[in-house]
Design an enzyme around this catalytic site. Structure first.
Site, PDB file in Angstrom:
ATOM      1  N   TYR A  53       0.827  -1.216   0.000  1.00 29.79           N
ATOM      2  CA  TYR A  53       0.000   0.000   0.000  1.00 29.79           C
ATOM      3  C   TYR A  53       0.864   1.270   0.000  1.00 29.79           C
ATOM      4  O   TYR A  53       0.444   2.299  -0.549  1.00 29.79           O
ATOM      5  CB  TYR A  53      -1.009  -0.030   1.154  1.00 29.79           C
ATOM      6  CG  TYR A  53      -2.168  -0.944   0.828  1.00 29.79           C
ATOM      7  CD1 TYR A  53      -3.147  -0.553  -0.080  1.00 29.79           C
ATOM      8  CD2 TYR A  53      -2.245  -2.220   1.368  1.00 29.79           C
ATOM      9  CE1 TYR A  53      -4.183  -1.405  -0.433  1.00 29.79           C
ATOM     10  CE2 TYR A  53      -3.287  -3.081   1.023  1.00 29.79           C
ATOM     11  CZ  TYR A  53      -4.243  -2.664   0.121  1.00 29.79           C
ATOM     12  OH  TYR A  53      -5.273  -3.515  -0.235  1.00 29.79           O
ATOM     13  N   ARG A  56       1.412   1.800  -3.629  1.00 26.84           N
ATOM     14  CA  ARG A  56       0.184   2.303  -4.296  1.00 26.84           C
ATOM     15  C   ARG A  56      -0.003   3.797  -3.955  1.00 26.84           C
ATOM     16  O   ARG A  56      -0.374   4.593  -4.788  1.00 26.84           O
ATOM     17  CB  ARG A  56      -1.071   1.536  -3.829  1.00 26.84           C
ATOM     18  CG  ARG A  56      -1.054   0.027  -3.962  1.00 26.84           C
ATOM     19  CD  ARG A  56      -1.357  -0.419  -5.377  1.00 26.84           C
ATOM     20  NE  ARG A  56      -0.270  -0.131  -6.281  1.00 26.84           N
ATOM     21  CZ  ARG A  56       0.894  -0.773  -6.314  1.00 26.84           C
ATOM     22  NH1 ARG A  56       1.157  -1.748  -5.487  1.00 26.84           N
ATOM     23  NH2 ARG A  56       1.836  -0.435  -7.184  1.00 26.84           N
ATOM     24  N   GLN A  86     -15.621   2.504  -5.742  1.00 26.19           N
ATOM     25  CA  GLN A  86     -14.926   1.344  -5.160  1.00 26.19           C
ATOM     26  C   GLN A  86     -13.427   1.639  -5.080  1.00 26.19           C
ATOM     27  O   GLN A  86     -12.677   0.865  -4.518  1.00 26.19           O
ATOM     28  CB  GLN A  86     -15.104   0.120  -6.054  1.00 26.19           C
ATOM     29  CG  GLN A  86     -16.530  -0.368  -6.191  1.00 26.19           C
ATOM     30  CD  GLN A  86     -16.622  -1.469  -7.247  1.00 26.19           C
ATOM     31  OE1 GLN A  86     -16.106  -2.557  -7.068  1.00 26.19           O
ATOM     32  NE2 GLN A  86     -17.274  -1.165  -8.345  1.00 26.19           N
ATOM     33  N   VAL A  88      -9.742   3.217  -4.274  1.00 23.54           N
ATOM     34  CA  VAL A  88      -9.054   3.683  -3.079  1.00 23.54           C
ATOM     35  C   VAL A  88      -8.145   4.871  -3.408  1.00 23.54           C
ATOM     36  O   VAL A  88      -7.436   5.375  -2.546  1.00 23.54           O
ATOM     37  CB  VAL A  88      -8.274   2.529  -2.409  1.00 23.54           C
ATOM     38  CG1 VAL A  88      -9.249   1.468  -1.893  1.00 23.54           C
ATOM     39  CG2 VAL A  88      -7.257   1.879  -3.353  1.00 23.54           C
ATOM     40  N   HIS A 104     -14.505   1.312  -0.385  1.00 19.35           N
ATOM     41  CA  HIS A 104     -13.397   0.423  -0.017  1.00 19.35           C
ATOM     42  C   HIS A 104     -12.245   1.158   0.669  1.00 19.35           C
ATOM     43  O   HIS A 104     -11.140   0.638   0.723  1.00 19.35           O
ATOM     44  CB  HIS A 104     -12.894  -0.318  -1.272  1.00 19.35           C
ATOM     45  CG  HIS A 104     -13.909  -1.257  -1.856  1.00 19.35           C
ATOM     46  ND1 HIS A 104     -13.822  -1.773  -3.134  1.00 19.35           N
ATOM     47  CD2 HIS A 104     -15.045  -1.780  -1.318  1.00 19.35           C
ATOM     48  CE1 HIS A 104     -14.866  -2.572  -3.354  1.00 19.35           C
ATOM     49  NE2 HIS A 104     -15.618  -2.576  -2.281  1.00 19.35           N
ATOM     50  N   GLY A 170     -16.504   1.805 -15.484  1.00 17.38           N
ATOM     51  CA  GLY A 170     -15.223   1.139 -15.257  1.00 17.38           C
ATOM     52  C   GLY A 170     -15.220   0.110 -14.144  1.00 17.38           C
ATOM     53  O   GLY A 170     -14.283   0.055 -13.354  1.00 17.38           O
ATOM     54  N   THR A 171     -16.254  -0.709 -14.119  1.00 16.02           N
ATOM     55  CA  THR A 171     -16.258  -1.783 -13.119  1.00 16.02           C
ATOM     56  C   THR A 171     -16.781  -3.069 -13.740  1.00 16.02           C
ATOM     57  O   THR A 171     -17.726  -3.050 -14.530  1.00 16.02           O
ATOM     58  CB  THR A 171     -17.080  -1.404 -11.861  1.00 16.02           C
ATOM     59  OG1 THR A 171     -17.162  -2.545 -11.014  1.00 16.02           O
ATOM     60  CG2 THR A 171     -18.474  -0.917 -12.188  1.00 16.02           C
ATOM     61  N   SER A 172     -16.151  -4.170 -13.353  1.00 14.54           N
ATOM     62  CA  SER A 172     -16.539  -5.481 -13.891  1.00 14.54           C
ATOM     63  C   SER A 172     -17.832  -5.988 -13.260  1.00 14.54           C
ATOM     64  O   SER A 172     -18.386  -6.978 -13.702  1.00 14.54           O
ATOM     65  CB  SER A 172     -15.427  -6.481 -13.602  1.00 14.54           C
ATOM     66  OG  SER A 172     -15.247  -6.567 -12.199  1.00 14.54           O
TER      67      SER A 172
END
Ligand code: NAD
Length: 232
Positions: A53, A56, A86, A88, A104, A170-172
């Site tokens: 993290y 990231r 969703q 971060v 999230h 942009g989300t599955s």
């Protein structure tokens, strides 16, 4: 004023240079998700999780919002806009969007492992073993890991239930419970799904599929909504 609710996933930040993980090899920046983004990973190797993290977070300050994030801010000229993400990253905030709910968590925050209500802004700072909250316990990233409860899901569902227009970007739609939020939208609300891999969603009515990258698809739909067209 009509209410537009926008659900975003990792795909909206892809053109800023932040990788999604379901697109490629199933790895997240060379790591298996189970090794870095679960409570079990934290117990097994907290230092690896913190390093992941930290990387990231560092990357976040090397990238910028793209045309999709910026277009969503423009919607505020004519609509009551609420973003539920969703992601971060903080690219919606840096694009100027006023109302952003993170499902999230957020890379730029840390929280106590003893008392989850103790949350701290850390900006671009790296978290290390030995960094403690005011009650003396180790700090962890303020991230909802896979397998953990999503405390903001109920407020998010309430927001979606009031939408006149819903945009999904942009989300599955594979990560639950976030993927179930669209079912709270009123049946007759207008809906858009903008994603190069978008397919029809069973039982969701009034849905326009925009099979396009966010960087072009979002500004186009936003312009049409601002002009009062139906966005198709
Ligand atoms: P995901 O399940 O939402 O899938 C990514 C989606 O993005 C896919 O449907 C893909 O088709 C789409 N996509 C790829 N490029 C795109 C583009 N240019 N424009 C529009 N759509 C595009 O997300 P995931 O990567 O599987 O991540 C799952 C979870 O992991 C997230 O919910 C998040 O918590 C975390 N994550 C966050 C970030 C971030 O904050 N930017 C990045 C990766 C993962």
């Amino acid at each position: 004023m009509k209410k537009i609710v926008i659900l975003t996933g990792a795909g909206i930040s892809a053109e800023s240079g932040i990788k999604t993980f379901r697109d490629g090899d199933g790895l997240w920046e060379t790591h298996r998700v189970e090794d870095v983004a679960t409570p079990q990973a934290w117990v097994k190797d907290a230092e690896l999780v913190l390093d992941f993290y930290n990387a990231r977070r560092k990357q976040l300050f090397e990238v910028a919002p793209n045309s999709a994030h910026l277009a969503l801010k423009k919607l505020e000229d004519k609509f009551d806009v609420q973003i539920i993400t969703q992601n971060v990253d903080n690219l919606h905030e840096r694009a100027g969007s006023s109302n952003v709910l993170h499902l999230h968590g957020l890379l730029t925050q840390a929280r106590s492992t003893f008392d989850p209500s103790l949350i701290y802004d850390i900006g671009d700072k790296a978290l290390k073993i030995g960094d403690k909250c005011e009650r003396g316990s180790q700090l962890r990233p303020h991230i909802v890991w896979f397998g953990e409860a999503v405390p903001n899901i109920e407020p998010a569902a309430k927001i979606v239930s009031k939408a006149n227009i819903l945009m999904i970007i942009g989300t599955s739609l594979l990560v639950y419970p976030a993927a179930g939020l669209m079912y709270y939208a009123p049946v007759h609300s207008q809906k858009f799904y903008i994603d190069p891999s978008a397919t029809d969603i069973p039982d969701v009515k009034n849905l326009t599929i925009v099979k396009e990258k966010a960087g072009t698809g979002v500004p186009r739909v936003v312009e049409q909504l601002l002009k009062g067209e139906n966005g198709k």
